[in-house]
Design a protein around this motif. Structure first.
Motif, PDB file in Angstrom:
ATOM      1  N   SER A  51       5.001   5.134  -3.217  1.00  0.00           N
ATOM      2  CA  SER A  51       3.914   5.460  -4.142  1.00  0.00           C
ATOM      3  C   SER A  51       3.374   6.863  -3.927  1.00  0.00           C
ATOM      4  CB  SER A  51       2.779   4.435  -3.991  1.00  0.00           C
ATOM      5  OG  SER A  51       2.272   4.448  -2.665  1.00  0.00           O
ATOM      6  N   LYS A  68      -2.203   2.635 -20.803  1.00  0.00           N
ATOM      7  CA  LYS A  68      -2.374   3.359 -19.547  1.00  0.00           C
ATOM      8  C   LYS A  68      -2.510   2.416 -18.362  1.00  0.00           C
ATOM      9  CE  LYS A  68      -5.219   6.947 -17.402  1.00  0.00           C
ATOM     10  NZ  LYS A  68      -6.399   7.843 -17.568  1.00  0.00           N
ATOM     11  N   GLU A  69      -3.185   1.285 -18.574  1.00  0.00           N
ATOM     12  CA  GLU A  69      -3.418   0.323 -17.492  1.00  0.00           C
ATOM     13  C   GLU A  69      -2.121  -0.307 -16.978  1.00  0.00           C
ATOM     14  OE1 GLU A  69      -6.937   0.978 -19.917  1.00  0.00           O
ATOM     15  OE2 GLU A  69      -4.887   0.374 -20.431  1.00  0.00           O
ATOM     16  N   PRO A  72       2.266   2.926 -13.619  1.00  0.00           N
ATOM     17  CA  PRO A  72       2.054   3.110 -12.175  1.00  0.00           C
ATOM     18  C   PRO A  72       0.954   4.133 -11.912  1.00  0.00           C
ATOM     19  CG  PRO A  72       4.400   3.215 -12.727  1.00  0.00           C
ATOM     20  CD  PRO A  72       3.657   3.236 -14.025  1.00  0.00           C
ATOM     21  N   SER A  73       0.240   3.964 -10.823  1.00  0.00           N
ATOM     22  CA  SER A  73      -0.880   4.853 -10.511  1.00  0.00           C
ATOM     23  C   SER A  73      -0.426   6.270 -10.180  1.00  0.00           C
ATOM     24  CB  SER A  73      -1.676   4.283  -9.338  1.00  0.00           C
ATOM     25  OG  SER A  73      -0.846   4.151  -8.186  1.00  0.00           O
ATOM     26  N   ASN A  74       0.829   6.441  -9.767  1.00  0.00           N
ATOM     27  CA  ASN A  74       1.339   7.770  -9.414  1.00  0.00           C
ATOM     28  C   ASN A  74       2.071   8.436 -10.576  1.00  0.00           C
ATOM     29  OD1 ASN A  74       3.402   5.822  -9.194  1.00  0.00           O
ATOM     30  ND2 ASN A  74       4.553   7.037  -7.694  1.00  0.00           N
ATOM     31  N   THR A  76       1.793  10.590 -14.055  1.00  0.00           N
ATOM     32  CA  THR A  76       0.920  11.495 -14.792  1.00  0.00           C
ATOM     33  C   THR A  76       1.659  12.013 -16.015  1.00  0.00           C
ATOM     34  OG1 THR A  76      -0.072  12.190 -12.692  1.00  0.00           O
ATOM     35  CG2 THR A  76      -0.513  13.578 -14.601  1.00  0.00           C
TER      36      THR A  76
END
Length: 256
Positions: A51, A68-69, A72-74, A76
């Protein structure tokens, strides 16, 4: 969505997301997917890397992405047009760049310039991985010699006549363009799908004449597309299908 299905078929055929000769052991890699579309390559890749790796989706529009939810958090997103000048904040920042399915977007005379644009995104020593369908390899495969294929042939003929981007000559020349750009460690991975997979890929490709039927300004041509598509589906069930060679080319940007 057929784009996502094509991704899974592509990775099944080639056996990797990132070519095995490209090192991915750095936990702080920054990776870009140019023309990210639905984001499927990045989202599928994300669970295979730490991650801490930065995953960037580059495109002119993000309307095809999941909410967006769901991302993955990584991951962009950055606005980027492959046909335009590279924004300063994206120059020389990526360790790995992935490009796929631009064969019907880039014209032959644009290819060298566009590849140069993409290389501006790479760090020195970074890798470019470019994957495409070679439309010039088009042929019709049959399970038996007597399989009907008239509608499939006519759909391809009409499609090529409706838009010259359906016959890109630059795709098989990607290794040459990489050489001209002074990339190092160039490798080409060229594959033909086994019949069971080729049929599945062909069924995904049938969306192209459907799109042309809806986008052409010629009502008579639109009607011909619409009439031929059910016939082509019937011919597919009878054992005839479009087949294409696919290729993935990689190269490393010089370190100095």
């Amino acid at each position: 969505m057929s784009i996502n299905l094509q991704h899974y078929l592509w990775t099944e055929l080639f056996g990797y997301h990132i070519h095995p000769s490209i090192p991915t052991n750095n936990p702080n890699l920054r990776i870009a997917d140019v023309g990210t579309g639905t984001g499927i390559w990045l989202t599928d890749l994300s669970r295979r890397l730490p991650s801490t790796v930065s995953l960037d989706g580059l495109d002119i529009s993000f309307s095809a992405l999941p909410p967006k939810e769901c991302l993955p958090s990584n991951l962009t997103l950055h606005s980027y047009d492959i046909l335009s000048e590279t924004p300063d904040h994206l120059r020389g920042v990526y360790d790995i760049i992935h490009v796929r399915n631009f064969s019907f977007v880039i014209k032959d005379l644009e290819a060298e310039r566009v590849i140069g644009n993409v290389l501006q995104l790479l760090k020195p020593g970074g890798y470019l991985q470019w994957a495409e369908v070679d439309a010039l390899s088009y042929r019709i495969e049959k399970t038996r010699p007597d399989c009907k294929d008239d509608a499939l042939k006519e759909l391809m003929r009409l499609g090529r006549g409706a838009d010259d981007r359906t016959t890109p000559h630059w795709v098989p020349e990607i290794p040459y363009f990489f050489q001209q750009a002074k990339l190092e460690e160039i490798k080409s991975d060229v594959k033909d799908a086994p019949p069971y997979m080729a049929v599945a890929k062909h069924e995904c490709n049938l969306i192209v004449p459907e799109m042309l039927a809806h986008t052409t300004q010629n009502s008579a041509l639109s009607e011909r597309f619409s009439r031929l598509i059910p016939e082509a589906v019937e011919e597919t069930h009878g054992g005839a299908y479009w087949a294409f060679t696919r290729l993935t080319v990689i190269g490393r940007k010089a370190s100095g």
